[in-house]
Enzyme design. Structure first.
Site, PDB file in Angstrom:
ATOM      1  N   ARG A  52       1.078  -1.198  -0.314  1.00 18.13           N
ATOM      2  CA  ARG A  52       0.600  -0.510   0.132  1.00 18.13           C
ATOM      3  C   ARG A  52       0.765   0.775  -0.284  1.00 18.13           C
ATOM      4  NH1 ARG A  52      -5.025   1.480   2.270  1.00 18.13           N
ATOM      5  NH2 ARG A  52      -5.377  -0.452   3.129  1.00 18.13           N
ATOM      6  N   SER A  66     -10.980   7.817  17.069  1.00 14.92           N
ATOM      7  CA  SER A  66     -11.379   6.426  17.817  1.00 14.92           C
ATOM      8  C   SER A  66     -10.214   6.223  18.795  1.00 14.92           C
ATOM      9  CB  SER A  66     -11.653   5.544  16.640  1.00 14.92           C
ATOM     10  OG  SER A  66     -11.848   3.886  17.361  1.00 14.92           O
ATOM     11  N   GLY A  71      -8.014   3.547  21.941  1.00 11.14           N
ATOM     12  CA  GLY A  71      -7.329   2.633  22.001  1.00 11.14           C
ATOM     13  C   GLY A  71      -6.950   2.015  21.101  1.00 11.14           C
ATOM     14  N   GLN A  74      -6.848  -3.556  17.840  1.00 12.30           N
ATOM     15  CA  GLN A  74      -6.221  -4.507  17.248  1.00 12.30           C
ATOM     16  C   GLN A  74      -4.673  -4.478  17.084  1.00 12.30           C
ATOM     17  OE1 GLN A  74      -7.570  -4.805  13.562  1.00 12.30           O
ATOM     18  NE2 GLN A  74     -10.141  -5.199  14.429  1.00 12.30           N
ATOM     19  N   GLY A  93      -0.875  -3.651  10.124  1.00 11.71           N
ATOM     20  CA  GLY A  93      -1.063  -2.977  11.377  1.00 11.71           C
ATOM     21  C   GLY A  93      -0.357  -1.129  10.913  1.00 11.71           C
ATOM     22  N   GLU A  94       0.160  -1.408   9.540  1.00 12.72           N
ATOM     23  CA  GLU A  94       0.251   0.567   8.815  1.00 12.72           C
ATOM     24  C   GLU A  94      -0.554   1.547   9.950  1.00 12.72           C
ATOM     25  OE1 GLU A  94       2.816   2.746   6.238  1.00 12.72           O
ATOM     26  OE2 GLU A  94       3.731   0.889   6.078  1.00 12.72           O
ATOM     27  N   ASN A 128      -4.075  -6.602   3.314  1.00 12.46           N
ATOM     28  CA  ASN A 128      -4.605  -4.802   2.915  1.00 12.46           C
ATOM     29  C   ASN A 128      -5.474  -5.920   1.605  1.00 12.46           C
ATOM     30  OD1 ASN A 128      -3.569  -2.840   3.245  1.00 12.46           O
ATOM     31  ND2 ASN A 128      -1.591  -3.681   2.530  1.00 12.46           N
TER      32      ASN A 128
END
Length: 296
Positions: A52, A66, A71, A74, A93-94, A128
Site C-alpha cells: 500500500r 477512534s 485505544g 487490534q 497494521g501500518e 490489505n
C-alpha cells in the site's frame, strides 16, 4: 556459489500459517487482546516493501479519533528490525501506527513474530486484500513484487490468494499504463474497469482525461477506446492500430503485462511474418529485457 531460490515452492511457509496471523490480527473483538508488549512508537518502523503506497488523510483522522477514545483494539504485527537492535518493522497494521501518532500515543501494542522477507510481503498483501480497500495499482504492485523478488508465478499467486488467474493477469496489465493514468487509479478518479479498457492504447493518457472529464461509464470508456484513431492519412508501410484483429491486440497486451513495457505487433496480412516493437522507458527496463532474453 549461493543456492538459487526454489521457484516451485509454495508461498512462504504456507499461507495457512500466515493467514492465521493476519486473521488473528483482523478478527473483530469487543475488548483488546493482550499483546506481547507495548513498544514506543519511535521504535516501530514501516515496512519499506509495503504494497500500500497511499493512505487517505480523512480515513487516518477518523481512525485517530477512534484510537483516542478506545485505544488500539487490534495489536500491530511486527518483526525484529533487521540490523537495528531493539527496533521493530511493521508486518501488518501500518494504518494503526500512523493513526496512533496522529492521536499522540507514545506506545503501541504489538505481537512480535519471526518472519522472513517473503512472509512479510505476503502478510502485508493478504492483510490489505482482506480489508478490500487496496487500490488496484497498489494491489498489482504487491503481486509484481512477489513475482519479481521471489519467483512466484501468476498461477501460484492466484491459488494462494484465492483469486482467479485472469484477475491477477488483469491487475498486472494495469502496471503497463502511463504513470499519470496509474495515478488516476490510485486517486480513485478511474476504476479498474476504466483502466483495463486503456491498456495498450497509444493515447491512454488523453482518453483517461476524457473519461474523467465526461464521467463516462466503463462501457462507454470501452467504446471510446475502440474508436478508430483520427489521423489525416496513414503513412506508407504503417499498420493502422484500429485495423488489428482482436487476437493480435490481446497478444500485445499479454506481452506488455509480462514484460512491463509497451509492445506493438505489425503482422503482414497474407503472410506468416511481421514485426514486433518493444518500447522501454528506462535503461533499467532494457537491462531487465536483456536478462530475460538471455534466460538469466
Amino acid at each position: 556459489m549461493a543456492d538459487r531460490p526454489n521457484k516451485s515452492r509454495g508461498l512462504g511457509r504456507g499461507l495457512s500459517a500466515l493467514m492465521a496471523d493476519v486473521n488473528q490480527d483482523s478478527a473483530p473483538t469487543d475488548r483488546p487482546r493482550r499483546p506481547d508488549q507495548q513498544i514506543p512508537v519511535e521504535r516501530v518502523h514501516p515496512n519499506p516493501d509495503q504494497p500500500r503506497r497511499s493512505f487517505s488523510d480523512d480515513a487516518l483522522a477518523e481512525l485517530a479519533d477512534s484510537i483516542r477514545v478506545k485505544g488500539i483494539i487490534q495489536p500491530l504485527i511486527v518483526r525484529p528490525a533487521p540490523q537495528k537492535p531493539d527496533h521493530y518493522e511493521i508486518v501488518a497494521g501500518e494504518r494503526r501506527w500512523r493513526a496512533a501518532q496522529i492521536a499522540q500515543l507514545h506506545e503501541v501494542p504489538v505481537l512480535i513474530r519471526e518472519f522472513d522477507d517473503t512472509e512479510v510481503l505476503e502478510v502485508a498483501i493478504i492483510e490489505n486484500i482482506q480489508r478490500a480497500d487496496l487500490n488496484p495499482i497498489d494491489e498489482a504492485a504487491g503481486y509484481r513484487q512477489l513475482m519479481d523478488k521471489f519467483g512466484h508465478t501468476q498461477d501460484h499467486m492466484a491459488t494462494a490468494m484465492g483469486k482467479s488467474r485472469s484477475h491477477i493477469a488483469n491487475l498486472l496489465r494495469l502496471l503497463t499504463l502511463p504513470d499519470d493514468v496509474q495515478q488516476y487509479l490510485t486517486d480513485g478518479k478511474l476504476t479498474g474497469g476504466h483502466a483495463r479498457a486503456l491498456v495498450g492504447h497509444p493515447r491512454a493518457s488523453a482518453l483517461a482525461r476524457d473519461i474523467i472529464q465526461r464521467k463516462l461509464s466503463v462501457r462507454e470508456a470501452e467504446k471510446l477506446a475502440k474508436q478508430p484513431e483520427q489521423t489525416d492519412r496513414p503513412k506508407a508501410g504503417k499498420t493502422d492500430a484500429s485495423s488489428k484483429d482482436a487476437d493480435t491486440v490481446q497478444i500485445e497486451r499479454e506481452l506488455a503485462a509480462s514484460l512491463g513495457m509497451k509492445v506493438s505487433i505489425d503482422h503482414k496480412a497474407g503472410t506468416e511474418g511481421g514485426k514486433m516493437t518493444l518500447n522501454y522507458r528506462t535503461l533499467e527496463q532494457l537491462d531487465d529485457l536483456l536478462r530475460a532474453l538471455a534466460g538469466g
